[in-house]
Write an enzyme that holds these catalytic residues in place. Structure first.
Site, mmCIF file in Angstrom:
data_model
loop_
_atom_site.group_PDB
_atom_site.id
_atom_site.type_symbol
_atom_site.label_atom_id
_atom_site.label_comp_id
_atom_site.label_asym_id
_atom_site.label_seq_id
_atom_site.Cartn_x
_atom_site.Cartn_y
_atom_site.Cartn_z
ATOM 1 N N ASP A 1 -42.878 -12.945 -53.776
ATOM 2 C CA ASP A 1 -42.751 -11.605 -53.199
ATOM 3 C C ASP A 1 -42.784 -10.603 -54.348
ATOM 4 O O ASP A 1 -41.906 -10.623 -55.210
ATOM 5 C CB ASP A 1 -41.422 -11.507 -52.435
ATOM 6 C CG ASP A 1 -41.447 -10.404 -51.396
ATOM 7 O OD1 ASP A 1 -42.188 -9.418 -51.603
ATOM 8 O OD2 ASP A 1 -40.727 -10.518 -50.388
ATOM 9 N N ASP B 1 -48.589 -8.468 -50.602
ATOM 10 C CA ASP B 1 -47.675 -8.720 -51.718
ATOM 11 C C ASP B 1 -46.822 -9.968 -51.540
ATOM 12 O O ASP B 1 -45.833 -10.126 -52.246
ATOM 13 C CB ASP B 1 -46.761 -7.514 -51.912
ATOM 14 C CG ASP B 1 -45.670 -7.458 -50.858
ATOM 15 O OD1 ASP B 1 -45.967 -7.752 -49.688
ATOM 16 O OD2 ASP B 1 -44.528 -7.136 -51.205
ATOM 17 N N GLU B 2 -47.191 -10.849 -50.641
ATOM 18 C CA GLU B 2 -46.313 -11.952 -50.316
ATOM 19 C C GLU B 2 -47.118 -13.179 -49.903
ATOM 20 O O GLU B 2 -48.101 -13.049 -49.172
ATOM 21 C CB GLU B 2 -45.452 -11.514 -49.123
ATOM 22 C CG GLU B 2 -44.095 -12.106 -49.069
ATOM 23 C CD GLU B 2 -43.371 -11.640 -47.827
ATOM 24 O OE1 GLU B 2 -42.945 -12.493 -47.067
ATOM 25 O OE2 GLU B 2 -43.258 -10.420 -47.624
#
Length: 499
Positions: free
Chosen positions: A11, A105-106
């Site tokens: 993350d 983003d993950e």
DNA sequence: TCTGGGGTCCTAGGACCC
DNA sequence: TCTGGGGTCCTAGGACCC
């Protein structure tokens, strides 16, 4: 549930805000808020400095400005974030063929399937090296969780934030989880949390003690059983690399409520065009058309219509959306309209029914032959402005900079770039001929090779020559960003994540 | 200046069919 | 001729996630 902590969850820390701080030296260490700047905008990401003032994701912008009046407020630049995301996802792809992106983003990574880690020590080493590689490649920090299941890996990365790594030793999960709030479990949001609280359950161990039957009675079959398993630390969901899109939709919230029926209809038609543009760019057709209406009082309704076969024809989608609108009462005003297509077919196919309907609707062939890109690139929302705060510009004399603000015929630019010292501010007339839209400068010199920001032609890595990108991608308008189609269209098969 | 935009999954009722 | 029981599709709404 495996015996070794070989499921990794990555993350990125305050991703949008951190990317802006990396690109704009004067913002480092300062509160930064990225989100919609219109009268009805909300916060997408707040930097950690801004969070100290109480600003957080999904908060109305007005509230954020009251809490942190001196923060920098920027509009999101999705094409820029996507280019960074692609660098990160590429690093993950080097670890395993099983990478499951959840957003820009993950992502989850199955280290066992990649053969890079089989025990605690090797998993930790891979995680630490990944964090170092991400920092070296993008200049940004990400937090890593390692555990024997997806749920625990995600909880671990949350604990690791910011800029850390947490490894959950298999066997310790029940003890670790037990005392924590039910809200840490995936799928327990505000409503379920409140539901459980009223039933006297606030911690994870409360759920485990309640038993499966009780949870199913409270929350329904699917939710109840899955929550009971999660509460015991049991989760055997596999990391899945590719997932087929199930729907495509676009929506707009208007700065002021719409009352005029004619205007409402024309907005629905424009949304249908954008939706079809995205549908085609993704190579899909679909059977069910959905109209979404949010009224003045925030009450939201949907109306849908299922066709006999899948279509990607603009005329068909537009007509269906129009029919659905006919069945909706809009007195009092409308704050949001949306058009979506679901029931997607794997590929765009010839569809006799759709073509027939097209002809009946008197659809002009011209409109149908407009390339999807052109439809998507049309100027979109009412919030579009020429010099949006945060966007890159280039001045003939002063070089690369970004828009700090604009208004009253003036635009204020701060001249700096990722590798420079904090720069100074200058103000120009909005129509200053020496000022033009600029392209994003790579955050790390030499690391951005082959990463076209807008998904267009490959651009030189560190080269930041003025007119590098065609006008479409470099335009100050965020239309291309919002559409997302360039990114989707650019890399067939190479971008496992959808927008 | 109260509440974005893009998704996923689940539930529940009615229609319809066997 | 006083009521079965599934299965599937469609529609609408809601919770949740980033």
């Amino acid at each position: 549930m495996r015996a070794a902590p070989t499921i990794l969850h990555l993350d990125m820390d305050a991703f949008f805000a951190a990317a802006e701080q990396a690109a704009k030296p004067s913002l480092r260490g300062k509160p930064v808020v990225v989100g919609g700047l219109g009268p009805r905008g909300v916060v997408a990401t707040a930097s950690y400095e801004a969070r100290r003032f109480g600003v957080h994701s999904a908060m109305p912008m007005g509230q954020a400005r009251r809490l942190a009046p001196n923060a920098a407020y920027l509009v999101p630049r999705f094409a820029f974030y996507r280019s960074i995301s692609e660098q990160v996802m590429r690093l993950l792809g080097g670890l395993s063929p099983l990478v499951e992106p959840l957003s820009l983003d993950e992502a989850f990574v199955d280290l066992e399937a990649g053969g890079v880690a089989g025990d605690t020590a090797s998993a930790r080493a891979v995680g630490e090296r990944l964090r170092a590689d991400i920092l070296a490649t993008t200049g940004l920090t990400g937090s890593v969780g390692l555990a024997g299941s997806k749920m625990l890996a995600k909880i671990a990365s949350e604990e690791a934030k910011p800029d850390g790594l947490v490894l959950m030793e298999p066997g310790t999960e029940r003890a670790l989880l037990g005392p924590k709030s039910v809200r840490i479990l995936p799928g327990v949001g505000p409503a379920t949390g409140e539901h459980l609280r009223r039933a006297g359950m606030t911690t994870v161990s409360d759920l485990a003690e309640a038993g499966e039957d009780e949870l199913v009675r409270l929350l329904g079959r699917a939710h109840g059983t899955s929550l009971y398993r999660m509460a015991q630390g049991y989760d055997d969901r596999p990391v899945v690399a590719e997932r087929d899109a199930k729907s495509v939709s676009v929506e707009d919230t208007f700065a002021v409520d719409l009352h005029d029926r004619v205007r409402i209809r024309s907005e629905v038609e424009r949304l249908a065009e954008r939706c079809v543009g995205r549908l085609r760019a993704s190579g899909h057709s679909g059977r069910t058309i959905v109209l979404k209406v949010r009224r003045f009082d925030f009450s939201t309704l949907t109306r849908s219509e299922t066709l006999r076969g899948p279509t990607d024809a603009l005329g068909v989608v537009r007509e269906a959306a129009g029919r659905l609108l006919d069945s909706v009462d809009t007195t009092g005003g409308v704050r949001l309209l949306g058009v979506g297509v679901s029931g997607l077919a794997d590929y765009t196919q010839e569809d006799l029914f759709a073509q027939e309907a097209e002809v009946r609707a008197g659809e002009d062939v011209e409109a149908e032959s407009v390339p999807a890109e052109a439809v998507v690139a049309e100027p979109a929302g009412p919030a579009e402005r020429s010099w949006a705060p945060g966007h890159d510009v280039r001045h003939a004399v002063y070089g690369a900079g970004w828009v700090q603000g604009s208004g009253l015929g003036r635009v204020t630019v701060r001249f700096e770039e990722p590798g420079s010292a904090p720069g100074r501010v200058r103000t120009f007339a909005v129509d200053d001929p020496e000022l033009e839209a600029g392209e994003a400068v790579p955050l790390v010199r030499g690391a951005g090779a082959g990463l076209p920001v807008g998904g267009g032609a490959p651009s030189a890595a560190a080269g930041r020559g003025g007119a590098g990108l065609p006008g479409g991608s470099a335009a100050p308008s965020s239309a291309a960003d919002r559409g997302g189609a360039p990114g989707l269209a650019a890399g067939p098969g190479s971008h496992p994540h959808h927008l």
